[in-house]
Design a protein around this motif. Structure first.
Motif, PDB file in Angstrom:
ATOM      1  N   ALA A  34       0.836  -1.204   0.000  1.00  0.00           N
ATOM      2  CA  ALA A  34       0.000   0.000   0.000  1.00  0.00           C
ATOM      3  C   ALA A  34       0.870   1.254   0.000  1.00  0.00           C
ATOM      4  CB  ALA A  34      -0.913   0.006   1.221  1.00  0.00           C
ATOM      5  N   PHE A  35       0.421   2.260  -0.740  1.00  0.00           N
ATOM      6  CA  PHE A  35       1.109   3.542  -0.816  1.00  0.00           C
ATOM      7  C   PHE A  35       0.104   4.662  -0.619  1.00  0.00           C
ATOM      8  CE2 PHE A  35       3.443   0.671  -3.603  1.00  0.00           C
ATOM      9  CZ  PHE A  35       4.734   0.822  -3.145  1.00  0.00           C
ATOM     10  N   ARG A  36       0.539   5.725   0.025  1.00  0.00           N
ATOM     11  CA  ARG A  36      -0.267   6.948   0.092  1.00  0.00           C
ATOM     12  C   ARG A  36       0.264   7.864  -0.995  1.00  0.00           C
ATOM     13  NH1 ARG A  36      -0.334  11.804   3.896  1.00  0.00           N
ATOM     14  NH2 ARG A  36      -2.436  12.575   3.568  1.00  0.00           N
ATOM     15  N   VAL A  37      -0.619   8.308  -1.887  1.00  0.00           N
ATOM     16  CA  VAL A  37      -0.219   9.066  -3.066  1.00  0.00           C
ATOM     17  C   VAL A  37      -0.631  10.526  -2.898  1.00  0.00           C
ATOM     18  CG1 VAL A  37      -0.445   9.243  -5.573  1.00  0.00           C
ATOM     19  CG2 VAL A  37      -0.524   7.007  -4.490  1.00  0.00           C
ATOM     20  N   GLU A  38       0.290  11.444  -3.165  1.00  0.00           N
ATOM     21  CA  GLU A  38      -0.003  12.873  -3.145  1.00  0.00           C
ATOM     22  C   GLU A  38      -0.279  13.319  -4.578  1.00  0.00           C
ATOM     23  OE1 GLU A  38      -0.137  14.915  -0.481  1.00  0.00           O
ATOM     24  OE2 GLU A  38       0.341  13.287   0.906  1.00  0.00           O
ATOM     25  N   ALA A  48      -0.934  20.222 -20.318  1.00  0.00           N
ATOM     26  CA  ALA A  48       0.324  19.488 -20.540  1.00  0.00           C
ATOM     27  C   ALA A  48       0.733  18.717 -19.287  1.00  0.00           C
ATOM     28  CB  ALA A  48       1.418  20.452 -20.952  1.00  0.00           C
ATOM     29  N   GLU A  49       0.587  19.348 -18.118  1.00  0.00           N
ATOM     30  CA  GLU A  49       0.923  18.653 -16.866  1.00  0.00           C
ATOM     31  C   GLU A  49      -0.020  17.485 -16.620  1.00  0.00           C
ATOM     32  OE1 GLU A  49       2.704  22.360 -14.219  1.00  0.00           O
ATOM     33  OE2 GLU A  49       0.538  22.035 -14.309  1.00  0.00           O
ATOM     34  N   TYR A  50      -1.298  17.668 -16.932  1.00  0.00           N
ATOM     35  CA  TYR A  50      -2.259  16.575 -16.776  1.00  0.00           C
ATOM     36  C   TYR A  50      -1.900  15.408 -17.687  1.00  0.00           C
ATOM     37  CZ  TYR A  50      -6.630  14.021 -16.589  1.00  0.00           C
ATOM     38  OH  TYR A  50      -7.559  13.036 -16.426  1.00  0.00           O
ATOM     39  N   GLU A  51      -1.528  15.682 -18.929  1.00  0.00           N
ATOM     40  CA  GLU A  51      -1.107  14.625 -19.854  1.00  0.00           C
ATOM     41  C   GLU A  51       0.138  13.917 -19.347  1.00  0.00           C
ATOM     42  OE1 GLU A  51      -2.255  13.111 -22.605  1.00  0.00           O
ATOM     43  OE2 GLU A  51      -4.131  14.192 -22.251  1.00  0.00           O
ATOM     44  N   ALA A  52       1.060  14.664 -18.748  1.00  0.00           N
ATOM     45  CA  ALA A  52       2.281  14.056 -18.211  1.00  0.00           C
ATOM     46  C   ALA A  52       1.954  13.126 -17.047  1.00  0.00           C
ATOM     47  CB  ALA A  52       3.255  15.147 -17.763  1.00  0.00           C
ATOM     48  N   ILE A  53       1.037  13.560 -16.161  1.00  0.00           N
ATOM     49  CA  ILE A  53       0.630  12.703 -15.041  1.00  0.00           C
ATOM     50  C   ILE A  53      -0.062  11.449 -15.563  1.00  0.00           C
ATOM     51  CG2 ILE A  53      -0.918  12.560 -13.053  1.00  0.00           C
ATOM     52  CD1 ILE A  53      -0.383  15.565 -12.612  1.00  0.00           C
ATOM     53  N   HIS A  54      -0.939  11.625 -16.542  1.00  0.00           N
ATOM     54  CA  HIS A  54      -1.674  10.486 -17.114  1.00  0.00           C
ATOM     55  C   HIS A  54      -0.728   9.487 -17.774  1.00  0.00           C
ATOM     56  CE1 HIS A  54      -5.047   8.342 -18.795  1.00  0.00           C
ATOM     57  NE2 HIS A  54      -4.510   8.431 -19.995  1.00  0.00           N
ATOM     58  N   GLU A 103     -12.636  28.137   9.692  1.00  0.00           N
ATOM     59  CA  GLU A 103     -13.761  27.267  10.031  1.00  0.00           C
ATOM     60  C   GLU A 103     -14.735  27.026   8.882  1.00  0.00           C
ATOM     61  OE1 GLU A 103     -15.663  28.465  13.617  1.00  0.00           O
ATOM     62  OE2 GLU A 103     -13.835  28.284  14.801  1.00  0.00           O
ATOM     63  N   ARG A 104     -14.331  27.294   7.666  1.00  0.00           N
ATOM     64  CA  ARG A 104     -15.183  26.973   6.515  1.00  0.00           C
ATOM     65  C   ARG A 104     -14.961  25.514   6.136  1.00  0.00           C
ATOM     66  NH1 ARG A 104     -16.325  31.881   2.512  1.00  0.00           N
ATOM     67  NH2 ARG A 104     -16.469  33.501   4.081  1.00  0.00           N
ATOM     68  N   PRO A 105     -16.035  24.818   5.723  1.00  0.00           N
ATOM     69  CA  PRO A 105     -15.892  23.400   5.383  1.00  0.00           C
ATOM     70  C   PRO A 105     -15.177  23.204   4.038  1.00  0.00           C
ATOM     71  CG  PRO A 105     -18.137  24.106   5.039  1.00  0.00           C
ATOM     72  CD  PRO A 105     -17.415  25.273   5.647  1.00  0.00           C
ATOM     73  N   PHE A 106     -14.428  22.129   3.959  1.00  0.00           N
ATOM     74  CA  PHE A 106     -13.799  21.721   2.703  1.00  0.00           C
ATOM     75  C   PHE A 106     -13.656  20.210   2.712  1.00  0.00           C
ATOM     76  CE2 PHE A 106     -10.235  21.813   5.540  1.00  0.00           C
ATOM     77  CZ  PHE A 106      -9.324  20.908   5.042  1.00  0.00           C
ATOM     78  N   LEU A 107     -13.411  19.629   1.543  1.00  0.00           N
ATOM     79  CA  LEU A 107     -13.200  18.190   1.431  1.00  0.00           C
ATOM     80  C   LEU A 107     -11.703  17.912   1.436  1.00  0.00           C
ATOM     81  CD1 LEU A 107     -15.826  17.086  -1.222  1.00  0.00           C
ATOM     82  CD2 LEU A 107     -15.865  16.687   1.229  1.00  0.00           C
ATOM     83  N   ASN A 108     -11.253  17.190   2.430  1.00  0.00           N
ATOM     84  CA  ASN A 108      -9.853  16.794   2.521  1.00  0.00           C
ATOM     85  C   ASN A 108      -9.689  15.487   1.748  1.00  0.00           C
ATOM     86  OD1 ASN A 108      -7.216  16.596   3.164  1.00  0.00           O
ATOM     87  ND2 ASN A 108      -7.518  16.323   5.356  1.00  0.00           N
ATOM     88  N   HIS A 109      -8.794  15.478   0.767  1.00  0.00           N
ATOM     89  CA  HIS A 109      -8.627  14.328  -0.119  1.00  0.00           C
ATOM     90  C   HIS A 109      -7.370  13.551   0.243  1.00  0.00           C
ATOM     91  CE1 HIS A 109      -7.063  12.590  -4.024  1.00  0.00           C
ATOM     92  NE2 HIS A 109      -8.172  11.932  -3.809  1.00  0.00           N
ATOM     93  N   THR A 110      -7.532  12.239   0.381  1.00  0.00           N
ATOM     94  CA  THR A 110      -6.406  11.331   0.589  1.00  0.00           C
ATOM     95  C   THR A 110      -6.531  10.204  -0.421  1.00  0.00           C
ATOM     96  OG1 THR A 110      -6.484  11.842   2.940  1.00  0.00           O
ATOM     97  CG2 THR A 110      -5.157   9.964   2.284  1.00  0.00           C
ATOM     98  N   CYS A 111      -5.429   9.876  -1.069  1.00  0.00           N
ATOM     99  CA  CYS A 111      -5.437   8.844  -2.107  1.00  0.00           C
ATOM    100  C   CYS A 111      -4.506   7.705  -1.683  1.00  0.00           C
ATOM    101  CB  CYS A 111      -4.969   9.448  -3.430  1.00  0.00           C
ATOM    102  SG  CYS A 111      -4.869   8.271  -4.776  1.00  0.00           S
ATOM    103  N   TYR A 112      -4.999   6.479  -1.823  1.00  0.00           N
ATOM    104  CA  TYR A 112      -4.204   5.292  -1.508  1.00  0.00           C
ATOM    105  C   TYR A 112      -4.115   4.405  -2.751  1.00  0.00           C
ATOM    106  CZ  TYR A 112      -4.946   6.696   3.302  1.00  0.00           C
ATOM    107  OH  TYR A 112      -4.986   7.412   4.466  1.00  0.00           O
ATOM    108  N   LEU A 113      -2.954   3.826  -2.964  1.00  0.00           N
ATOM    109  CA  LEU A 113      -2.723   2.931  -4.088  1.00  0.00           C
ATOM    110  C   LEU A 113      -2.289   1.583  -3.534  1.00  0.00           C
ATOM    111  CD1 LEU A 113      -2.501   2.803  -7.232  1.00  0.00           C
ATOM    112  CD2 LEU A 113      -0.068   3.219  -6.915  1.00  0.00           C
ATOM    113  N   PHE A 114      -3.001   0.531  -3.924  1.00  0.00           N
ATOM    114  CA  PHE A 114      -2.694  -0.827  -3.484  1.00  0.00           C
ATOM    115  C   PHE A 114      -2.272  -1.642  -4.703  1.00  0.00           C
ATOM    116  CE2 PHE A 114      -5.852   0.871  -0.594  1.00  0.00           C
ATOM    117  CZ  PHE A 114      -5.303   0.607   0.642  1.00  0.00           C
ATOM    118  N   LEU A 115      -1.088  -2.239  -4.630  1.00  0.00           N
ATOM    119  CA  LEU A 115      -0.588  -3.112  -5.688  1.00  0.00           C
ATOM    120  C   LEU A 115      -0.558  -4.537  -5.151  1.00  0.00           C
ATOM    121  CD1 LEU A 115       2.410  -0.950  -6.932  1.00  0.00           C
ATOM    122  CD2 LEU A 115       0.120  -1.096  -7.900  1.00  0.00           C
TER     123      LEU A 115
END
Length: 143
Positions: A34-38, A48-54, A103-115
């Motif tokens: 398992a990995f935690r991905v940022e 261009a950056e999105y294409e590079a990530i993809h 104190e304003r609400p937001f969605l905190n995102h965490t991504c996990y990758l399992f191989l």
């Protein structure tokens, strides 16, 4: 009257065997890492950056050995923004910005990758075989 039900424990039904050296080992001898991905925030990268990530994700998946399973899991947790307003080196604008979003609400995102590395026989199993995906818990034969 004789009891014909066979009692079992949760540990016997749980599919994991052990966790060793940072790897999850299942009872079927599948090994998972398992990995935690940022990842960058949404709409903060150029095309261009999105294409590079993809392309990097595609290359990474292509170099995996046969009978590997990739599972990406995204968690979104609703939290309230809590800045550190008491910092001494903040300018007036920075301090006002932090107070505005305090104190304003937001969605905190965490991504996990399992191989997972599995075998040829196990890779033939379909995910819809699980009772979680069938939509009913009791098999049709019992109904």
């Amino acid at each position: 009257m004789r009891n014909i039900l066979k009692a079992t424990t949760l540990e016997n039904k749980f599919p994991l065997f052990t966790v060793e050296n940072g790897c999850i080992v299942s009872k079927d001898a599948d090994i998972t890492v398992a990995f935690r991905v940022e990842l960058p925030e949404l709409f903060t990268v150029t095309a261009a950056e999105y294409e590079a990530i993809h392309s990097a994700w595609n290359k990474a998946v292509k170099v995996l050995p046969d009978y590997s399973i990739v599972h990406k899991q995204d968690w979104f947790i609703k939290e309230n923004y809590a800045p550190d307003i008491q910092e001494d080196d903040l300018s007036f604008l920075s301090r006002s910005f932090k107070r505005h979003f305090n104190e304003r609400p937001f969605l905190n995102h965490t991504c996990y990758l399992f191989l997972t590395k599995t075998t040829k026989e196990r890779s033939r199993m379909q995910s819809n075989f699980s009772t979680l995906c069938r939509g009913f818990l009791v098999p049709k034969e019992i109904k």
